[in-house]
Write an enzyme that holds these catalytic residues in place. Sequence first.
Site, PDB file in Angstrom:
ATOM      1  CE  LYS A 171      46.176  52.933  69.664  1.00  0.00           C
ATOM      2  NZ  LYS A 171      45.515  52.269  68.536  1.00  0.00           N
TER       3      LYS A 171
ATOM      4  CB  SER B 182      48.415  50.277  66.832  1.00  0.00           C
ATOM      5  OG  SER B 182      47.091  50.781  66.788  1.00  0.00           O
TER       6      SER B 182
ATOM      7  CB  SER C 294      44.534  48.898  66.219  1.00  0.00           C
ATOM      8  OG  SER C 294      45.619  48.993  65.351  1.00  0.00           O
TER       9      SER C 294
HETATM   10  N1  GLN Z   1      47.676  47.095  61.632  1.00  0.00           N
HETATM   11  C1  GLN Z   1      46.926  48.081  60.926  1.00  0.00           C
HETATM   12  C2  GLN Z   1      47.829  49.183  60.424  1.00  0.00           C
HETATM   13  O1  GLN Z   1      48.973  49.093  60.678  1.00  0.00           O
HETATM   14  C3  GLN Z   1      45.831  48.612  61.787  1.00  0.00           C
HETATM   15  C4  GLN Z   1      46.176  49.721  62.672  1.00  0.00           C
HETATM   16  C5  GLN Z   1      45.005  50.229  63.441  1.00  0.00           C
HETATM   17  O2  GLN Z   1      43.934  49.631  63.468  1.00  0.00           O
HETATM   18  N2  GLN Z   1      45.206  51.369  64.060  1.00  0.00           N
HETATM   19  O3  GLN Z   1      47.416  50.096  59.799  1.00  0.00           O
END
Ligand code: GLN
Length: 482
Positions: free
Chosen positions: A75, A150, A174
């Site tokens: 990532k 994400s 995410s």
């Molecule tokens: N969807 C969550 C957010 O937008 C989680 C993001 C993540 O785990 N990096 O914060």
Amino acid sequence: MNLRDAHQIRDAVNSGEITAKEVAAMALRRIEEANRKLGAFITCDSEKVLERSGEIDRKVKNGRLPLAGVPVAVKDNICTRNLRTTCGSRILENYVPPYNATVIERLEEAGAVIIGKANCDEFAMGSSTENSAFHPTRNPYDLDRVSGGSSGGSAVAVAAEMAPLALGSETGGSVRQPASFCNVVGLKPSYGRVSRYGLVAFASSLDCISPIARNPRDVALLLTYIAGRDRRDSTSVPLPVPDYFAEMSKPVRGMRLGIPREFFGEGLDPEVKSIIETGIRNTESLGCELVEISLPHTKYAIADYYIIAPAEASSNLARYDGVKYGFRVPDPADLQDMYRRTRSMGFGAEVKRRIMIGTYALSSGYYEAYYGRAMRVRTLIKQDYDRAFEKVDALLSPVSPTPAFRLGEKMSDPLAMYLSDIYTVTANLAGIPSLSVPCGFTKGGLPVGLQMLANQFEEGTLLRLADAYARACPVDAPPLKI
Ligand code: GLN
């Protein structure tokens, strides 16, 4: 040879059946062929990859390596030395880290080949990878739908056979959510299990580097080499890393599994519900005993997470000021003008929204009412889990209330996007491990993952259950649309 199984690749490279360079060339070809449509990668430096895999080929002549020649997608919020790390943001578009994250150091020592940097929502803020400043990542089972996020690029790299392993990161779901949307396995370890050194900070009390693979055994392999204490991250725990393979060889018969009532309520798509219910019944035929459980504070989880995560983000993202690194606006009138315009142009809409929410929640006079209260609710959520794990070994639930949604569907409605994290964020708030394992497909051909949660540092228990489940109930996947 294909790019589905890390164990198989590792063994073949170690035995000389195939070279690391041939494996790398295969992965690069696949990326070349599929990435244009999927948008899974932001950066892929084929020259470096081939050079690096040549090094592995020389090394394996002197002895076996535990990840010999295995391609790993990383990532793009994990720092890689001399390889651009953008965090999916304009503000870091040309940022080349001078150092490696601890996980990268460890993987390279084990013989892995970093195949490329995977797309993600800007600074990991989002649930669809549409917040990437560069391009969205598409779902390989339906190109009009999101990959999840994400860590969408990482999940798609594995799902579309560009790499057998990937690293994502979790702050609030995410890795599990894109894993669920793309029919792969994603594990969020306990907070502190894996060093955060070199992971670009979003919300430091929640962030976790998290492995993705096509099966639980490969997830265990990846976790084995990234886990453990690191003196450069004081929040990494000084506990020994268990032998996850020994854990997986233990039987699951007799395990007690809790079904949290609050994870099956309003908003859960009926088709997802029925797929998950079938998954739960399958664990019963493996000899597990089901127990109904209540996690009463779950209803506060989204509100809680969306105070704590933005609060910490607003502080962490203060460092992108145009002075130290990354993008800087040309010809500023003065320092204030430089700060203002650099940040206005460098950050996307969602990141700005988070900075505003977080700054507000931490501001003088509101701190107690928002952040202070949110931290107390976090403790209540953790206590719900403590009580549950007095009665059961693990919990089962959906990962996400719906399968992958359409691109654009939730982009104009941030709240709808936030609500899709309802079943995942509690594990992050509580610091416990949790994974998504493939469970089934909807009639429309979209993957659905089953979530498993266990007590702190019980990754072994989760992997044991997931491995038994994946072997006994393999999911029959429709062909990829790529
Ligand atoms: N969807 C969550 C957010 O937008 C989680 C993001 C993540 O785990 N990096 O914060």
